[in-house]
Structures are given as C-alpha cells and as structure tokens.
Write a protein that holds these residues in place. Structure first.
Motif, PDB file in Angstrom:
ATOM      1  N   SER A  98      41.909  37.894  29.138  1.00  0.00           N
ATOM      2  CA  SER A  98      41.564  36.640  29.823  1.00  0.00           C
ATOM      3  C   SER A  98      41.453  35.489  28.832  1.00  0.00           C
ATOM      4  CB  SER A  98      40.229  36.797  30.553  1.00  0.00           C
ATOM      5  OG  SER A  98      40.324  37.805  31.532  1.00  0.00           O
ATOM      6  N   PRO A  99      41.769  34.276  29.282  1.00  0.00           N
ATOM      7  CA  PRO A  99      41.678  33.128  28.378  1.00  0.00           C
ATOM      8  C   PRO A  99      40.237  32.855  27.945  1.00  0.00           C
ATOM      9  CG  PRO A  99      42.115  32.399  30.628  1.00  0.00           C
ATOM     10  CD  PRO A  99      42.274  33.893  30.618  1.00  0.00           C
TER      11      PRO A  99
ATOM     12  N   GLY B 272      54.437  27.758  29.931  1.00  0.00           N
ATOM     13  CA  GLY B 272      54.782  29.142  29.662  1.00  0.00           C
ATOM     14  C   GLY B 272      55.818  29.658  30.629  1.00  0.00           C
TER      15      GLY B 272
ATOM     16  N   ILE C 204      54.172  36.200  35.658  1.00  0.00           N
ATOM     17  CA  ILE C 204      52.919  36.496  34.953  1.00  0.00           C
ATOM     18  C   ILE C 204      51.928  37.169  35.899  1.00  0.00           C
ATOM     19  CG2 ILE C 204      50.888  35.466  33.852  1.00  0.00           C
ATOM     20  CD1 ILE C 204      52.745  33.334  32.672  1.00  0.00           C
TER      21      ILE C 204
ATOM     22  N   ALA D 219      51.796  35.603  23.186  1.00  0.00           N
ATOM     23  CA  ALA D 219      50.974  35.014  24.249  1.00  0.00           C
ATOM     24  C   ALA D 219      49.744  35.886  24.497  1.00  0.00           C
ATOM     25  CB  ALA D 219      51.796  34.873  25.525  1.00  0.00           C
TER      26      ALA D 219
ATOM     27  N   ARG E  65      40.709  36.396  37.143  1.00  0.00           N
ATOM     28  CA  ARG E  65      40.825  35.287  36.195  1.00  0.00           C
ATOM     29  C   ARG E  65      40.674  33.946  36.908  1.00  0.00           C
ATOM     30  NH1 ARG E  65      45.488  36.451  31.639  1.00  0.00           N
ATOM     31  NH2 ARG E  65      44.868  38.581  31.059  1.00  0.00           N
TER      32      ARG E  65
ATOM     33  N   TYR F 217      47.339  35.618  26.471  1.00  0.00           N
ATOM     34  CA  TYR F 217      46.917  35.784  27.871  1.00  0.00           C
ATOM     35  C   TYR F 217      47.561  36.992  28.556  1.00  0.00           C
ATOM     36  CZ  TYR F 217      51.285  33.183  28.647  1.00  0.00           C
ATOM     37  OH  TYR F 217      52.594  32.752  28.625  1.00  0.00           O
ATOM     38  N   LEU F 218      48.606  37.532  27.925  1.00  0.00           N
ATOM     39  CA  LEU F 218      49.226  38.730  28.499  1.00  0.00           C
ATOM     40  C   LEU F 218      48.331  39.951  28.314  1.00  0.00           C
ATOM     41  CD1 LEU F 218      52.929  38.273  27.310  1.00  0.00           C
ATOM     42  CD2 LEU F 218      52.014  37.866  29.607  1.00  0.00           C
TER      43      LEU F 218
ATOM     44  N   THR G 140      44.695  38.967  38.253  1.00  0.00           N
ATOM     45  CA  THR G 140      45.026  37.567  38.530  1.00  0.00           C
ATOM     46  C   THR G 140      43.895  36.870  39.289  1.00  0.00           C
ATOM     47  OG1 THR G 140      47.401  38.043  38.589  1.00  0.00           O
ATOM     48  CG2 THR G 140      46.673  36.023  39.680  1.00  0.00           C
TER      49      THR G 140
ATOM     50  N   ARG H 154      48.255  27.994  36.645  1.00  0.00           N
ATOM     51  CA  ARG H 154      48.541  28.482  35.288  1.00  0.00           C
ATOM     52  C   ARG H 154      47.305  28.359  34.402  1.00  0.00           C
ATOM     53  NH1 ARG H 154      53.180  29.369  32.803  1.00  0.00           N
ATOM     54  NH2 ARG H 154      54.404  28.212  34.364  1.00  0.00           N
TER      55      ARG H 154
ATOM     56  N   THR I 115      46.062  31.691  32.639  1.00  0.00           N
ATOM     57  CA  THR I 115      46.482  31.846  31.234  1.00  0.00           C
ATOM     58  C   THR I 115      45.699  30.975  30.255  1.00  0.00           C
ATOM     59  OG1 THR I 115      48.156  30.083  31.247  1.00  0.00           O
ATOM     60  CG2 THR I 115      48.833  32.245  32.096  1.00  0.00           C
TER      61      THR I 115
ATOM     62  N   GLU J  77      46.662  28.129  29.495  1.00  0.00           N
ATOM     63  CA  GLU J  77      47.670  27.309  28.834  1.00  0.00           C
ATOM     64  C   GLU J  77      48.200  26.218  29.755  1.00  0.00           C
ATOM     65  OE1 GLU J  77      48.385  27.595  25.726  1.00  0.00           O
ATOM     66  OE2 GLU J  77      47.326  29.463  25.303  1.00  0.00           O
TER      67      GLU J  77
END
Length: 506
Positions: A407-408, A478, A484, A401, A496, A403-404, A493, A469, A473, A475
C-alpha cells in the motif's frame, strides 16, 4: 601466410578492466571472422609484468562470454597455435630477435635510462625534440657505434642491455589500410624502438609480430591508437622475411560531449558505464559500474557497439547475431571517431526489453523478486510484465513500482492539490460501491463498471481516474488502472481506496 583462411585475433593486456572500445574491437574481429568463415582467436598479451593486474584476465574471459563474443580458439578455448598467453611463449621470441641482429636489422644498446633522459633534457633546453633514431644512434652506446671487442665485453658483463630495431634512415613506408586506404609514413619520423627490454622480455611490438605470424593471422583489426605503430610493424615483417597481414585501424569511440576518447572519467561524470562488467579494482578497492550490472542485455550492448563506427548502408539499426555476421564488412567501418550517446544505449536496451514476450519478462521478474525475498506466482509476474514493459528500459524498472507490492505510504502532492476536490470523497465512495459489485474482477469488467459509473453520474474521466489512481497507488501516473486493480484483486483494491479516503480526509 601458410593458410588462405581468415584468422583474426583480439589481444588484450590483463592490466585492468576491458573498456567498451576493446569490446567493440573484439566484436568487429568476431564478426569479420565469421562473415568469412574464419577463426576468431583470443590471445592474452602479458609480457609487461609491471602492469599486470590480478583478476584482469578472468574479467576479460567473463566479459567476452557475457557479450556472446566467444573465441574459436585461444586462452580458455584451446587450439593448434598455442600457447595463447604471451608469458608462456617467452622462449619463442629470442630466436627472432637474434635473427634481426644477425641480419643487421637490430642492434644491442647499452645506454642507461639516465643517459637517454639527459639527451632529451639537453634537446629540450635547445627547444628541439630528441629521439633514438638514424640521426642520433651513432652518438649513443650501442653495437653500431662501439668497437666489436667492447661490445663483446659489455655483453659478457652484467650491464643491462636492450635490443633496438634499426629503422631505415630515409625511406617511405607505404601500406594499405582496409579502412583508411593507402598510408604513407617517412622513416625519419620513426625512432629505433626497443624490441627486447633489459629484463629480456620482448616489447609489445616484437611479441605481437612474432605471435601474429606464427598464429597465421590474416588480418590485424585493432584500434586507431595503434596506427602510429603500423609502419614499424610493416618494417619488422619485411626484416624477418615474412608476409605482413592486412591492417585495419578502427575509429576511436569519442566522449558524448567535447573532444577526445571516451574514458572512465566521462562515465563517472555522466553516470553511465564504460566497462561491460562491474570492476573491483584489487589495488585501490574502487568499484566501477558495468553494463551487465546496470541492467543492460548483452544483445543490446553489442548492438549499440556495432553501430559505434559501422553503418549498414541503410536505415536498419537493430540486428540479430546472425544478421550482424551477414551484414558486417570493413568497407562500412567509418574513418572518423564515433561519438558515444548514452541515451542511444538506453534506447537499444529498451527495444530489446520490449521485444521479449511477457512470459519471458515474467520469468525475469519472478527471479528478481525471489532475490528480494518476494514470493509471487508466475501468473502475477506475467501481469506485471504486461503492465510495465512499455514503461521500462531496464529489467529492474519492471519491479520499480512499489505500489505493486504494498500500500502507498504517501500520496502524490501535485495530483492531490490539483485533482482532489470537495466532492471527491463522495465520488470515490460511489466508485467503491460499483467496484465492490463486480463479480469477475478483471481489467475489462473493471473498466466497463468504471465507465458506466461515470456515464450514469455525468462525471468526467479527469475528475475520477486520477483520484482512483491516487488512492490505490499513491502516484499521479502509471500503467492502466484497470490492469493494476485486476493485479491487486478486489479485496486489496477496495482496502486501499478506503484506507486512502480515511487518511486524506482525516
């Protein structure tokens, strides 16, 4: 046998990578030996020098070690019955070939390959099949058909000579197979196999019998493909005056669909490995995938192989090493071919991954990230394990993943299209304010604040959570968003979310 101890062997040839069918043969030998308090021996059968492949022997040793199928004696392990490499035992075979000749069970053959090929071609023209056997041997050039003085001259010359086994003319060979029961074969269907080639190297049949006898092998557990050779081996043991070991011929591992034995081509076509380790072919330069490099745990790979041709008689599918040894018996090995299922192989790996503790998975995650140049604390890696374990079948999926770790770059189009409404930006602004007011930014506190926000504003989960989400992320699905958010921390967080709002509403 000179000993009552169970002694079994795995005897691969160093002609390429070890197929998973070979690994299963090694596994069943290993389990049988240890179930009976016996010895598991590794012998390398390298008498066929024309097929020798550099690196293949090392591959075999490394593969067995990775699988945890370690021999009690043999190549790389020592023992009292060595050498365990056939090429180092060459002086042993000649005396037994000579014994067979002197007892009338074998004979010299001077036929050239071209002469034998001509006989076969002639037979094909007459729509029949020719083989060198009791019905044809007296028409050929050998020490049975030629005068003794001519034989002596030929042996003294430089003419290539082989030694063939003299199959009895009309007899029924009967032996007990530990898996298949009584096997009966008429000798008239058997040919006079070569025991000693013209280069004076013994064939597999001769070297195999001598080595098994001298190494006091009690049980020969091998693949079904060797079943047609078993009658010859029984006759060889009898001709040499030796007690034959017990035989057990394992079923084939079949391809996932259709008929036939599982091959590398099936793996290439289906996108799954057929070798335990990755193989770099020194001749072609081609690289074939391996279970280890594909992310399988050795215990999952072995457990999968255990169940390919054996069943415990109950519903148990997952076995520890000790449980395998205790439960294994040849009586429960099936006779028919065992069909390989790639999805079942993944299921086993998934089971073993999820059975590991989060701390153990965290250590694996940290090692994988370090290799990628990502520095993350042990605590954070354990958090990843807690989030991703139930969503992963392989270790590498734990860190799949993106996004962990950043940033997306884009936002899931379907979620954006279906969930992002006119009021969503305002709802997300309100959520940002709520999250910003949480002091202890842990999953439980985040979830409490989130649900309180929904309740006080009479909002449904479906209107808020997917967009939360999406912003964090990128996505549409997930692990828990609260976990997360805790993993990323409040600052990341919120950043983002604000960045995502700006990009989507721009």
């Amino acid at each position: 046998m000179a000993t009552n101890q169970v002694r079994v062997r795995f005897a691969p040839s160093p002609t390429g990578p070890l197929h998973m069918g070979g690994v299963r043969t090694a596994l069943y030998n290993y389990l049988f030996a240890h179930n009976h308090g016996g010895k598991f021996i590794l012998r390398i059968e390298d008498t066929d020098q024309t097929r020798f492949v550099p690196g293949a022997e090392d591959y075999i040793l490394e593969a067995l070690k990775w699988c945890g199928i370690e021999p009690d004696e043999g190549v790389g392990y020592g023992g009292d019955f060595g050498p365990y490499r056939q090429s180092e035992r060459m002086e042993l075979y000649g005396q037994y070939v000579k014994q067979l000749i002197e007892s009338g069970h074998a004979y010299y053959a001077f036929d050239t390959p071209d002469e034998i090929a001509a006989k076969r071609t002639e037979a094909e023209a007459n729509k029949s099949v020719w083989q060198y056997d009791a019905s044809t041997r007296m028409d050929m050039r050998n020490s049975l058909s030629l005068p003794a003085d001519e034989v002596e001259k030929l042996l003294a010359s430089d003419i290539p000579v082989t030694v063939r086994f003299k199959i009895p003319a009309d007899e029924e060979v009967v032996f007990e197979d530990e898996i298949r029961g009584v096997v009966r074969v008429q000798t008239k269907v058997l040919d006079d196999k070569v025991l000693l080639k013209s280069d004076q190297f013994p064939t597999y049949h001769m070297a195999n019998i001598v080595d098994d006898h001298l190494m006091e092998i009690s049980h020969v557990i091998r693949g079904e493909e060797w079943l047609p050779s078993a009658p010859l081996h029984v006759l060889l043991y009898r001709a040499l005056g030796w007690e034959a070991p017990k035989f057990a011929h394992l079923p084939l591992i079949l391809k996932p669909t259709g008929n036939g034995k599982l091959s590398k081509r099936d793996g290439d076509k289906g996108g799954f490995p057929v070798f335990p380790l990755e193989w770099n072919d020194p001749k072609s330069g081609n690289v074939s995938s391996g279970y280890r490099e594909s992310g399988y745990f050795p215990e999952a790979f072995i457990n999968m192989l255990l169940m390919l041709g054996w069943n415990p008689g109950d519903e148990q599918e997952v076995f520890s090493n000790d449980e395998m040894i205790k439960a294994f018996s040849l009586e429960r090995v099936v006779k028919s071919g065992a069909r390989f299922n790639p999805d079942k192989a993944k299921w086993f790996n998934e089971h073993y991954l999820r059975a590991k503790s989060h701390d153990e998975l965290g250590s694996m995650i940290q090692s994988m990230l370090t290799e990628k140049g990502v520095d993350l604390s042990a605590e954070k890696c354990v958090q990843i394990a807690a989030m991703m374990a139930e969503r992963s079948a392989f270790a590498h999926e734990l860190i799949a993943a993106d996004y962990l770790f950043g940033s997306p770059e884009a936002y899931h189009e379907k979620t954006l299209r279906k969930k992002w409404k006119e009021a969503t930006p305002q709802i997300m602004e309100g959520l940002i304010a709520v999250l910003d007011g949480i002091d202890s930014f842990d999953a439980t506190s985040i979830e409490t604040g989130f649900k309180g926000y929904l309740e006080s504003n009479e909002l449904g989960m479906g209107a808020v959570l997917p967009n939360f989400r999406l912003l964090v992320t990128g996505e549409g699905g997930g692990p828990s968003m609260f976990a997360i958010a805790e993993f990323l921390g409040k600052e990341e967080t919120l950043k983002r979310m604000r960045d995502g709002l700006a990009r989507i509403t721009a």
